[in-house]
Design a protein around this motif. Structure first.
Motif: not given
Length: 482
Positions: A375-384, A386-388, A450-458
């Motif tokens: 799921x490349x677009x998913x992790x790209x969005x998470x790195x940016x 974005x809530x996914x 907040x979920x988006x910020x945590x996504x980038x941290x992960x």
């Protein structure tokens, strides 16, 4: 295989890759680029290769050194064969590994191996090549010239197993001359269903090792019959420095998209809608039908939302506007009294350099896929940041949690009804749950952020390039030590 045919297969790939690379130095030569682009998009492999047959067969027979680079020092080589010039999931993934490894090895005082790359597994795309950052193009040229001697080379076949030696379709086989000519051969692959077919199991078991990206794949591969001792989990990296929301301004997403459903309010200005973004190739597996049904049932014009679909054809025509309209007309969807919620299609190529800006223009990312390798677009969005929202099955279960995303409930498993995986099972995401999650995202914006910020941290702490590169280097060192 006859020697001339061997020469033809090996050097045809070299020629095509070098040809594409060479045009990066003459970008203003419009007619040459147009001619090459026409060649790459108008011909299939046999026809395109046959046009160069007389030239290729005059090329000297390959010996143990296919490239020459006197600067290279380590005697051992890792030759990564993948669709580097093609675009798509395997291409993106392969580049993520190679870029991570290359950067990591720069900081090693005495690296135990050198890195080379080789085009394999799919048709080349000049459009994709032209969209790559210049530093990536420069690295491609450098790594393609790495000297690799067969008996000191670890080959990574990064593609679907049908492209492995002997290939089931026209492509440079991997490994190029068979399994025993090289020091060690690794198959790097993945599947989006609950199993592998018997032919792919057989091909995986020919490999010395099989690298898969998730625990989901470890389980499905072993249960399908792949030798458990061969299967190794190697997660994908995500370039968190490139996909960094602090570095970019949003893309003008409205200008890039074609409005397919809905009508903008006369008094509305661009950027006022809450933007849902989805990125996928147009195939049933990606769940575009699930997404459209959930979105159009849940929202209307007055909700102030817009759905943008960045897509491209996959064994299909590219008239996506008509496909969407036909889907709506053939469904039980009823047009709201106040009008459809906005649906846009972006079917033009977005260069790799502009992808972060595309994600930056969105408020949330959604992909109700029936199955993903990673799921490349998913992790790209998470790195940016974005809530996914994505289906809680297959590849994404490796990195999505209730804390960093909105895992989408699976309603049931369904049988694949056509194609090479006919009879396999994959997930049917819940339309009811998807409607609720999309509504939740726009109703609880702070929670979503907040979920988006945590996504980038992960992504930074678990999947950054240096972490994955260290993991890969360790696996390679273990092979060399043996």
């Amino acid at each position: 295989m006859a020697p001339n045919l061997k020469s033809f297969i090996v050097f045809s790939s070299v020629f095509v890759m070098l040809l594409a690379i060479s045009f990066s130095f003459s970008r203003t030569n419009y007619y040459k680029i147009l001619h090459l682009k026409s060649s790459l998009t108008s011909y299939n492999y046999p026809t395109f290769f046959q046009s160069f047959l007389s030239f290729l067969l005059k090329t000297p027979k390959p010996n143990d050194s296919w490239w020459s680079n006197p600067i290279s020092r380590p005697s051992h080589c890792v030759l990564w064969m993948a669709p580097f010039l093609s675009g798509g999931g395997y291409s993106s993934e392969a580049w993520s590994y190679v870029l991570a490894l290359n950067e990591y090895m720069k900081n090693l005082k005495n690296p135990s191996f050198k890195l080379g790359i080789y085009q394999h597994g799919d048709l080349e795309s000049l459009q994709f090549w032209e969209g790559l950052p210049q530093d990536v193009k420069d690295l491609a040229i450098e790594l393609h010239q790495t000297e690799c001697k067969k008996d000191k080379t670890i080959v990574v076949c990064h593609s679907e197993p049908g492209a492995w030696y002997p290939p089931l379709f026209e492509t440079l086989p991997c490994p190029p001359t068979g399994y025993r000519d090289f020091m060690f051969v690794i198959g790097r692959t993945m599947f989006e269903t609950d199993r592998l077919n018997s032919e792919h199991v057989k091909r995986c078991n020919r490999m010395d090792s099989v690298w898969v990206p998730t625990e989901f794949h470890v389980s499905t591969f072993v249960q399908s019959g792949v030798d458990q001792s061969k299967v190794v989990k190697v997660v994908q990296p995500i370039d968190v420095r490139f996909f960094d929301p602090l570095k970019y301004e949003p893309l003008d997403i409205a200008a890039a998209g074609n409005l397919v459903l809905g009508a903008k309010k006369p008094d509305s200005s661009p950027g006022k809608e809450f933007v849902f973004l989805s990125v996928f190739k147009w195939e049933f597996r990606k769940g575009w039908d699930v997404l459209l049904e959930a979105y159009l049932k849940e929202f209307s014009k007055d909700d102030g939302v817009a759905l943008y679909l960045l897509t491209n054809p996959y064994h299909s025509s590219s008239d996506f506007d008509n496909k969407i309209v036909e889907f709506v007309e053939d469904s039980d969807l009823k047009k709201p009294v106040n009008g459809w919620a906005l649906v846009y299609v972006i079917d033009t190529h977005i260069a790799q350099t502009n992808l972060p800006r595309l994600y930056k223009a969105a408020d949330a990312f959604v992909l109700p896929s029936r199955g993903e390798g990673w799921g490349r677009p998913v992790v790209e969005a998470m790195a940016m940041s974005l809530p996914v929202i994505t289906t809680n099955w297959s590849g994404p279960t490796e990195y999505t949690t209730a804390e960093n995303s909105y895992p989408l409930q699976v309603e049931r498993m369904s049988e694949v009804t056509e194609g090479p995986f006919k009879g396999h099972l994959w997930a049917e995401p819940s339309i009811t749950e998807l409607r609720a999650l999309m509504r939740q995202v726009i109703s609880n914006v702070e929670e979503a952020r907040a979920k988006g910020r945590q996504a980038r941290k992960d992504m930074v702490t678990s999947f950054s390039p240096e972490i994955v590169a260290e993991m890969i280097t360790g696996h390679i060192q273990n092979i060399l030590d043996k």
